[in-house]
Design a protein around this motif. Structure first.
Motif, PDB file in Angstrom:
ATOM      1  N   ILE A  38       0.860  -1.024   0.084  1.00 53.54           N
ATOM      2  CA  ILE A  38      -0.171  -0.094   0.139  1.00 53.54           C
ATOM      3  C   ILE A  38       0.827   1.386  -0.024  1.00 53.54           C
ATOM      4  N   PRO A  39       0.656   2.395  -0.734  1.00 57.82           N
ATOM      5  CA  PRO A  39       1.544   3.420  -0.854  1.00 57.82           C
ATOM      6  C   PRO A  39       1.676   4.004   0.319  1.00 57.82           C
ATOM      7  N   THR A  40       2.732   4.721   0.850  1.00 56.30           N
ATOM      8  CA  THR A  40       2.966   5.142   2.065  1.00 56.30           C
ATOM      9  C   THR A  40       1.997   6.085   2.584  1.00 56.30           C
ATOM     10  N   ARG A  41       1.477   7.029   1.883  1.00 56.58           N
ATOM     11  CA  ARG A  41       0.828   8.187   2.357  1.00 56.58           C
ATOM     12  C   ARG A  41      -0.845   7.571   2.730  1.00 56.58           C
ATOM     13  N   MET A  42      -1.080   6.463   2.326  1.00 57.55           N
ATOM     14  CA  MET A  42      -2.333   5.824   2.548  1.00 57.55           C
ATOM     15  C   MET A  42      -2.713   5.224   3.825  1.00 57.55           C
ATOM     16  N   MET A  43      -3.637   5.585   4.412  1.00 59.95           N
ATOM     17  CA  MET A  43      -4.071   4.792   5.892  1.00 59.95           C
ATOM     18  C   MET A  43      -5.212   4.217   5.653  1.00 59.95           C
ATOM     19  N   PRO A  44      -5.104   2.979   5.328  1.00 59.80           N
ATOM     20  CA  PRO A  44      -6.274   1.884   5.058  1.00 59.80           C
ATOM     21  C   PRO A  44      -7.231   1.778   5.937  1.00 59.80           C
ATOM     22  N   LEU A  45      -8.685   1.912   5.481  1.00 59.30           N
ATOM     23  CA  LEU A  45      -9.907   2.120   6.441  1.00 59.30           C
ATOM     24  C   LEU A  45     -10.861   1.256   6.167  1.00 59.30           C
ATOM     25  N   ALA A  46     -10.954   0.242   5.050  1.00 59.14           N
ATOM     26  CA  ALA A  46     -11.757  -0.601   4.801  1.00 59.14           C
ATOM     27  C   ALA A  46     -11.544  -1.192   3.380  1.00 59.14           C
ATOM     28  N   LEU A  47     -12.219  -2.459   3.274  1.00 54.47           N
ATOM     29  CA  LEU A  47     -12.011  -3.436   2.022  1.00 54.47           C
ATOM     30  C   LEU A  47     -13.341  -3.799   1.577  1.00 54.47           C
ATOM     31  N   ARG A  48     -13.526  -3.627   0.342  1.00 52.62           N
ATOM     32  CA  ARG A  48     -14.829  -3.916  -0.174  1.00 52.62           C
ATOM     33  C   ARG A  48     -14.583  -4.609  -1.752  1.00 52.62           C
ATOM     34  N   SER A  49     -15.490  -5.370  -2.399  1.00 53.45           N
ATOM     35  CA  SER A  49     -15.215  -5.893  -3.737  1.00 53.45           C
ATOM     36  C   SER A  49     -16.628  -5.651  -4.455  1.00 53.45           C
ATOM     37  N   ILE A  50     -16.430  -5.574  -5.896  1.00 53.65           N
ATOM     38  CA  ILE A  50     -17.599  -5.582  -6.619  1.00 53.65           C
ATOM     39  C   ILE A  50     -17.208  -5.888  -8.197  1.00 53.65           C
ATOM     40  N   ASP A  51     -17.826  -6.390  -8.947  1.00 55.81           N
ATOM     41  CA  ASP A  51     -17.614  -6.538 -10.211  1.00 55.81           C
ATOM     42  C   ASP A  51     -17.959  -5.344 -11.168  1.00 55.81           C
ATOM     43  N   LEU A  52     -16.988  -4.415 -11.254  1.00 54.10           N
ATOM     44  CA  LEU A  52     -17.240  -3.255 -12.118  1.00 54.10           C
ATOM     45  C   LEU A  52     -17.363  -3.623 -13.441  1.00 54.10           C
ATOM     46  N   ASN A  53     -16.445  -4.665 -14.315  1.00 52.86           N
ATOM     47  CA  ASN A  53     -16.517  -4.775 -15.394  1.00 52.86           C
ATOM     48  C   ASN A  53     -17.562  -5.863 -15.990  1.00 52.86           C
ATOM     49  N   ARG A  54     -18.007  -6.696 -14.979  1.00 52.92           N
ATOM     50  CA  ARG A  54     -18.952  -7.566 -15.671  1.00 52.92           C
ATOM     51  C   ARG A  54     -18.226  -8.726 -16.222  1.00 52.92           C
ATOM     52  N   ASP A  55     -17.248  -9.015 -15.415  1.00 53.65           N
ATOM     53  CA  ASP A  55     -16.237 -10.350 -16.404  1.00 53.65           C
ATOM     54  C   ASP A  55     -16.123 -11.334 -15.482  1.00 53.65           C
ATOM     55  N   ARG A  56     -16.969 -11.365 -14.239  1.00 46.17           N
ATOM     56  CA  ARG A  56     -17.021 -12.196 -13.564  1.00 46.17           C
ATOM     57  C   ARG A  56     -15.846 -12.417 -12.233  1.00 46.17           C
ATOM     58  N   ALA A  57     -14.798 -11.304 -12.371  1.00 47.81           N
ATOM     59  CA  ALA A  57     -13.847 -11.303 -11.410  1.00 47.81           C
ATOM     60  C   ALA A  57     -13.956  -9.694 -10.817  1.00 47.81           C
TER      61      ALA A  57
END
Length: 603
Positions: free
Chosen positions: A302-321
């Motif tokens: 993760i880039p140094t400047r980023m403080m991770p807050l949450a993780l989610r997922s969704i198929d934006l491209n409709r390619d089953r991944a």
């Protein structure tokens, strides 16, 4: 070895309800739960030695309150409470304070009287220090030559009681059994615990009475899930599951050598199988369950400047991944700093980065399809007043689409819709307030209810400046934190159109006393339903050891069975927060057992 003692007891007792001029040691009898909570709070904060609440429990000090004849009672109660709180996590020291009077010739107290006073209290403390921990159990075994030693405690709070019984053999092996019951059922519960010890430790049959849990029957719900009133329909969740140990129906990953922030279970590489993606504080890890363990497929720094807050997922491209949605924060500029990643061919690709939005995935009525939403930041108040929007992919970035119609105080991270029951109830909007209570709104936007209990339990805090009221133009800003909510999951496990909301309920004594203490030693996943008046309890897990950082309803081992998946940070206690590790635990939910008419009989 360095030991850390606890701190002020009197100050904490006052915070717990001790009135001015009251006797602190009388709290051992009148309010033992307050004293125990204080001990536990200090242990959770790092203390390795706690002191009994007996600083003024000598005859000469108790005389001031007219309690001079209760020396043994008050000291005995204090030792019991401290040892219950300490368990094996800390040592217990007996506290003896001064008499408050000078010995002659400087004062009016004779030396012999002072000596007798201290001796009496010391004897009471020593007498109370019977077998109640592993160390004293080992000493008792050595002194007596016995093969086993058994000890335990009964704690009574109002109409409720809890049993804690432990057994230790001369080789050092320990067994622990307990039960929670009503006071009127205490004897029966004790018999049940006794039967369990007889069977497990000594290989003998007991009386056949098991009070802690009824005998399994056809269609019985998972014993690890506490159900609502039996007169209401129940969820038939994996009846073979056992709370303690693993018999093939409970899975636990190996210990992962880092503290985690979030987790998703999804097919992120498009191979038709689910992966377990764990968000650490500095890196993102992708695993797949193979040969009873998590096998790492990839890692992203993760880039140094980023403080991770949450993780989610969704198929934006409709390619089953499914794409990985990483919501993050840039502390230097107090702004959201999120990104979208893909993981194809076991290689990470940055689909969109430096996104000025707090991102989340929610199911939006009326079709309740997973939808990516976002909200811009505001340096002075974290979330922009501009509102929450559906997000759509445009090239290598995300742009706002439709604005959601939400009540005041709702942000992109703190709400979920609870679908209604066809022909009975309309959908409800459930919002986690800044005080971490669940507020329920109708489909028309009117507030219906708010819980008294607190939920969520994230340890991820975003710094904010709160204005002190009534200071005019020269107002003073008070530093504080907004703790990022854990996800809330709508579910219909019974598949009958009656929806429930899965939420995390953190459990910590320290959090009751220390506002920003967020490293919870235990948690529960609760399933709540709308009962027409408020959110009622459908079922809940038994207490889960460790800090729940995320959870999911998914199939992590790709066996075709949906599981309750829980990502935990281990609670190191006095070892320090830097020693936290990650464990993923999942419990198969046998959805074929929903219908009690078709459920097979259990042995």
């Amino acid at each position: 070895m360095i030991h850390i003692f606890d701190g002020a007891m009197g100050t904490m007792l006052q915070a717990g309800g001790l009135k001015a001029g009251g006797c602190p040691e009388l709290m051992n009898i009148d309010h033992p739960e307050v004293v125990r909570h204080i001990h536990e709070a200090y242990i959770e904060a790092g203390a390795t030695i706690i002191e009994t609440n007996t600083f003024g429990a000598s005859r000469l000090k108790l005389d001031h309150y007219g309690l001079e004849d209760r020396v043994e009672e008050l000291n005995t109660a204090a030792v019991r409470i401290a040892k219950e709180a300490a368990g094996t996590r800390a040592k217990v020291a007996g506290s003896m304070g001064p008499t408050g009077r000078f010995i002659s010739p400087l004062g009016d107290l004779d030396f012999e009287e002072a000596y007798a006073c201290f001796k009496e209290q010391a004897a009471a403390l020593a007498k109370a220090g019977a077998v109640s921990d592993a160390g004293s159990a080992a000493k008792a075994l050595s002194a007596t030559g016995a093969d086993y030693v058994i000890w335990g405690d009964v704690t009574v709070m109002g109409d409720n009681a809890s049993l804690d019984v432990r057994v230790r053999d001369k080789a050092g092996k320990e067994w622990r059994k307990g039960a929670k019951t009503r006071v009127n059922d205490l004897i029966a519960s004790l018999q049940g615990v006794s039967d369990s010890i007889n069977a497990e430790v000594f290989g003998r049959g007991g009386s056949g009475v098991v009070a802690a849990a009824p005998a399994a029957s056809a269609g019985q719900a998972n014993p690890n899930f506490v159900q609502k009133d039996a007169t209401q329909s129940q969820v038939y969740l994996n009846p073979q599951f056992r709370y303690q140990g693993s018999d093939g129906t409970r899975y636990r990953s190996q210990t992962l050598p880092y503290a985690s922030v979030g987790m998703i279970v999804a097919d992120v590489n498009g191979d038709g199988k689910n992966e377990v993606v764990v968000l650490g504080e500095k890196r993102l890890y992708v695993y797949q369950w193979q040969n009873e363990r998590l096998v790492q497929l990839g890692e992203y720094k993760i880039p140094t400047r980023m403080m991770p807050l949450a993780l989610r997922s969704i198929d934006l491209n409709r390619d089953r991944a499914e794409e990985i949605i990483l919501t993050a924060y840039e502390e230097e500029y107090t702004q959201p700093y999120s990104m979208v990643l893909s993981f194809k061919g076991n290689t990470f690709t940055e689909v969109a980065e430096r996104l000025p939005y707090y991102l989340n995935v929610v199911r939006i009525p009326p079709d309740y399809m997973p939808t990516l939403i976002g909200q811009k930041g505001d340096p002075s108040r974290i979330f922009s007043r501009g509102g929450v929007y559906e997000m759509m992919k445009q090239g290598n970035s995300l742009v706002q689409s439709k604005k959601l119609d939400l009540p005041s105080g709702v942000n992109a991270l703190n709400f979920a819709w609870l679908p209604g029951t066809p022909g009975k109830e309309t959908e409800k909007l459930v919002v986690l307030t800044d005080e971490e209570r669940l507020r329920v709104f109708s489909d028309k936007g009117s507030q219906l209810n708010q819980t008294d209990e607190k939920f969520s339990g994230s340890a991820i805090g975003i710094a904010e400046q709160t204005q002190m009221p009534g200071m005019g133009k020269d107002n003073i800003l008070i530093p504080s934190k907004y703790f990022v909510p854990l996800r809330m999951i709508p579910s219909d496990l019974e598949q009958d159109g009656s929806w429930e909301l899965l939420v995390n309920k953190p459990i910590s004594v320290s959090a009751q006393f220390f506002e920003n203490y967020r490293f919870f030693p235990e948690g529960e996943i609760e399933s709540l339903y709308w009962d027409g008046v408020g959110l009622g309890l459908q079922w809940k897990t038994r207490r889960i050891k460790g800090s729940v950082v995320d959870f999911a309803l998914a199939d992590p081992n790709n066996d075709g069975t949906k599981d309750l998946v829980v990502c935990l940070n281990t609670h190191p206690g006095a070892l320090g927060l830097q020693n936290r590790k990650t464990v993923v635990v999942f419990y198969p939910l046998d959805l074929s057992m929903m219908d009690p008419k078709t459920a097979p009989a259990l042995d």
